[in-house]
Write a protein that holds these residues in place. Structure first.
Motif, PDB file in Angstrom:
ATOM      1  N   ARG A  60       0.827  -1.202   0.000  1.00 42.49           N
ATOM      2  CA  ARG A  60       0.000   0.000   0.000  1.00 42.49           C
ATOM      3  C   ARG A  60       0.865   1.257   0.000  1.00 42.49           C
ATOM      4  NH1 ARG A  60      -2.741  -4.002   2.546  1.00 42.49           N
ATOM      5  NH2 ARG A  60      -5.000  -4.114   2.212  1.00 42.49           N
ATOM      6  N   LEU A  61       0.613   2.123  -0.994  1.00 39.67           N
ATOM      7  CA  LEU A  61       1.268   3.422  -1.060  1.00 39.67           C
ATOM      8  C   LEU A  61       0.265   4.470  -0.574  1.00 39.67           C
ATOM      9  CD1 LEU A  61       3.023   3.114  -4.548  1.00 39.67           C
ATOM     10  CD2 LEU A  61       3.917   2.526  -2.293  1.00 39.67           C
ATOM     11  N   SER A  62       0.752   5.484   0.108  1.00 33.11           N
ATOM     12  CA  SER A  62      -0.140   6.478   0.710  1.00 33.11           C
ATOM     13  C   SER A  62      -0.722   7.458  -0.299  1.00 33.11           C
ATOM     14  CB  SER A  62       0.585   7.239   1.822  1.00 33.11           C
ATOM     15  OG  SER A  62       1.721   7.901   1.291  1.00 33.11           O
ATOM     16  N   SER A  63      -0.101   7.548  -1.468  1.00 31.34           N
ATOM     17  CA  SER A  63      -0.624   8.426  -2.513  1.00 31.34           C
ATOM     18  C   SER A  63      -0.396   7.767  -3.866  1.00 31.34           C
ATOM     19  CB  SER A  63       0.053   9.800  -2.476  1.00 31.34           C
ATOM     20  OG  SER A  63       1.434   9.667  -2.772  1.00 31.34           O
ATOM     21  N   ASN A  64      -1.134   8.223  -4.872  1.00 36.37           N
ATOM     22  CA  ASN A  64      -0.978   7.682  -6.215  1.00 36.37           C
ATOM     23  C   ASN A  64       0.267   8.300  -6.839  1.00 36.37           C
ATOM     24  OD1 ASN A  64      -1.112   6.943  -8.909  1.00 36.37           O
ATOM     25  ND2 ASN A  64      -3.334   7.036  -8.975  1.00 36.37           N
ATOM     26  N   SER A  65       1.305   7.508  -6.939  1.00 32.57           N
ATOM     27  CA  SER A  65       2.591   7.993  -7.436  1.00 32.57           C
ATOM     28  C   SER A  65       2.802   7.653  -8.908  1.00 32.57           C
ATOM     29  CB  SER A  65       3.724   7.419  -6.590  1.00 32.57           C
ATOM     30  OG  SER A  65       3.696   6.004  -6.628  1.00 32.57           O
ATOM     31  N   GLY A  66       1.762   7.156  -9.567  1.00 29.57           N
ATOM     32  CA  GLY A  66       1.853   6.820 -10.987  1.00 29.57           C
ATOM     33  C   GLY A  66       2.220   5.369 -11.202  1.00 29.57           C
ATOM     34  N   SER A  67       1.937   4.892 -12.407  1.00 33.37           N
ATOM     35  CA  SER A  67       2.159   3.467 -12.684  1.00 33.37           C
ATOM     36  C   SER A  67       3.633   3.097 -12.708  1.00 33.37           C
ATOM     37  CB  SER A  67       1.467   3.061 -13.987  1.00 33.37           C
ATOM     38  OG  SER A  67       2.000   3.768 -15.077  1.00 33.37           O
ATOM     39  N   ALA A  68       4.496   3.964 -13.233  1.00 38.09           N
ATOM     40  CA  ALA A  68       5.922   3.620 -13.310  1.00 38.09           C
ATOM     41  C   ALA A  68       6.498   3.375 -11.918  1.00 38.09           C
ATOM     42  CB  ALA A  68       6.705   4.714 -14.029  1.00 38.09           C
ATOM     43  N   ASN A  69       6.197   4.256 -10.972  1.00 38.51           N
ATOM     44  CA  ASN A  69       6.686   4.041  -9.609  1.00 38.51           C
ATOM     45  C   ASN A  69       6.018   2.826  -8.985  1.00 38.51           C
ATOM     46  OD1 ASN A  69       8.246   4.945  -7.181  1.00 38.51           O
ATOM     47  ND2 ASN A  69       6.169   4.962  -6.351  1.00 38.51           N
ATOM     48  N   GLY A  70       4.720   2.652  -9.237  1.00 44.42           N
ATOM     49  CA  GLY A  70       4.025   1.489  -8.700  1.00 44.42           C
ATOM     50  C   GLY A  70       4.658   0.191  -9.162  1.00 44.42           C
ATOM     51  N   TYR A  71       4.964   0.100 -10.450  1.00 45.04           N
ATOM     52  CA  TYR A  71       5.611  -1.114 -10.950  1.00 45.04           C
ATOM     53  C   TYR A  71       7.015  -1.268 -10.372  1.00 45.04           C
ATOM     54  CZ  TYR A  71       1.906  -2.531 -14.062  1.00 45.04           C
ATOM     55  OH  TYR A  71       0.704  -2.982 -14.538  1.00 45.04           O
ATOM     56  N   SER A  72       7.727  -0.186 -10.199  1.00 40.15           N
ATOM     57  CA  SER A  72       9.059  -0.261  -9.594  1.00 40.15           C
ATOM     58  C   SER A  72       8.972  -0.835  -8.181  1.00 40.15           C
ATOM     59  CB  SER A  72       9.695   1.130  -9.558  1.00 40.15           C
ATOM     60  OG  SER A  72      10.940   1.093  -8.905  1.00 40.15           O
ATOM     61  N   VAL A  73       8.016  -0.350  -7.402  1.00 40.99           N
ATOM     62  CA  VAL A  73       7.812  -0.859  -6.045  1.00 40.99           C
ATOM     63  C   VAL A  73       7.434  -2.339  -6.092  1.00 40.99           C
ATOM     64  CG1 VAL A  73       6.276  -0.693  -4.021  1.00 40.99           C
ATOM     65  CG2 VAL A  73       7.232   1.390  -5.052  1.00 40.99           C
ATOM     66  N   GLY A  74       6.557  -2.712  -7.028  1.00 32.48           N
ATOM     67  CA  GLY A  74       6.127  -4.100  -7.152  1.00 32.48           C
ATOM     68  C   GLY A  74       7.253  -5.032  -7.563  1.00 32.48           C
ATOM     69  N   ILE A  75       8.068  -4.594  -8.502  1.00 31.96           N
ATOM     70  CA  ILE A  75       9.213  -5.406  -8.939  1.00 31.96           C
ATOM     71  C   ILE A  75      10.192  -5.599  -7.784  1.00 31.96           C
ATOM     72  CG2 ILE A  75      11.257  -5.430 -10.431  1.00 31.96           C
ATOM     73  CD1 ILE A  75       9.440  -4.002 -12.558  1.00 31.96           C
ATOM     74  N   GLU A  76      10.463  -4.533  -7.048  1.00 29.03           N
ATOM     75  CA  GLU A  76      11.353  -4.648  -5.884  1.00 29.03           C
ATOM     76  C   GLU A  76      10.797  -5.648  -4.871  1.00 29.03           C
ATOM     77  OE1 GLU A  76      12.419  -0.882  -4.153  1.00 29.03           O
ATOM     78  OE2 GLU A  76      12.953  -0.047  -6.105  1.00 29.03           O
ATOM     79  N   ALA A  77       9.485  -5.594  -4.634  1.00 24.94           N
ATOM     80  CA  ALA A  77       8.860  -6.528  -3.683  1.00 24.94           C
ATOM     81  C   ALA A  77       8.963  -7.959  -4.184  1.00 24.94           C
ATOM     82  CB  ALA A  77       7.397  -6.147  -3.448  1.00 24.94           C
ATOM     83  N   ALA A  78       8.739  -8.174  -5.483  1.00 26.29           N
ATOM     84  CA  ALA A  78       8.838  -9.518  -6.056  1.00 26.29           C
ATOM     85  C   ALA A  78      10.263 -10.052  -5.956  1.00 26.29           C
ATOM     86  CB  ALA A  78       8.364  -9.509  -7.504  1.00 26.29           C
ATOM     87  N   LEU A  79      11.238  -9.216  -6.250  1.00 25.68           N
ATOM     88  CA  LEU A  79      12.641  -9.637  -6.153  1.00 25.68           C
ATOM     89  C   LEU A  79      13.013  -9.941  -4.703  1.00 25.68           C
ATOM     90  CD1 LEU A  79      14.306  -7.214  -8.713  1.00 25.68           C
ATOM     91  CD2 LEU A  79      13.885  -9.678  -8.991  1.00 25.68           C
TER      92      LEU A  79
END
Length: 99
Positions: A60-79
């Motif tokens: 969960r992100l506290s604000s909508n930071s855009g899809s590029a940042n969202g995917y970056s966060v998701g990729i980091e979590a997956a790794l």
């Protein structure tokens, strides 16, 4: 057998799309795990966490930071979860059998 982690980003109230994506990914395509990044989604994502249990992680992100940042966060979590393969897919798409 390959181990695939789906990464998707959601926002606003898109739980209907998200549910269908996850259902198809897990039940039809055999995805092992999913990371859902909430860009300040207004949907009750606890519902899908309860539906899929340990197969699903919501970041969960506290604000909508855009899809590029969202995917970056998701990729980091997956790794960080030692994902073997990562499949990026928007929340309003859903894989067909054999994808």
């Amino acid at each position: 057998m390959r181990s695939t982690t789906l990464v998707t980003v959601t926002y606003a109230d898109r739980i209907g799309y998200l549910r269908e994506l996850l259902r198809r990914a897990f039940e039809i395509e055999g995805v092992n795990r999913a990371i859902v990044v909430s860009n300040a989604s207004t949907s009750d994502l606890n519902v899908i966490e309860n539906e899929w249990g340990s197969k699903l992680r919501v970041v969960r992100l506290s604000s909508n930071s855009g899809s590029a940042n969202g995917y970056s966060v998701g990729i980091e979590a997956a790794l960080a979860d030692n994902a073997e393969f990562i499949w990026l897919m928007d929340d309003d798409n859903a894989p067909r059998q054999g994808a």
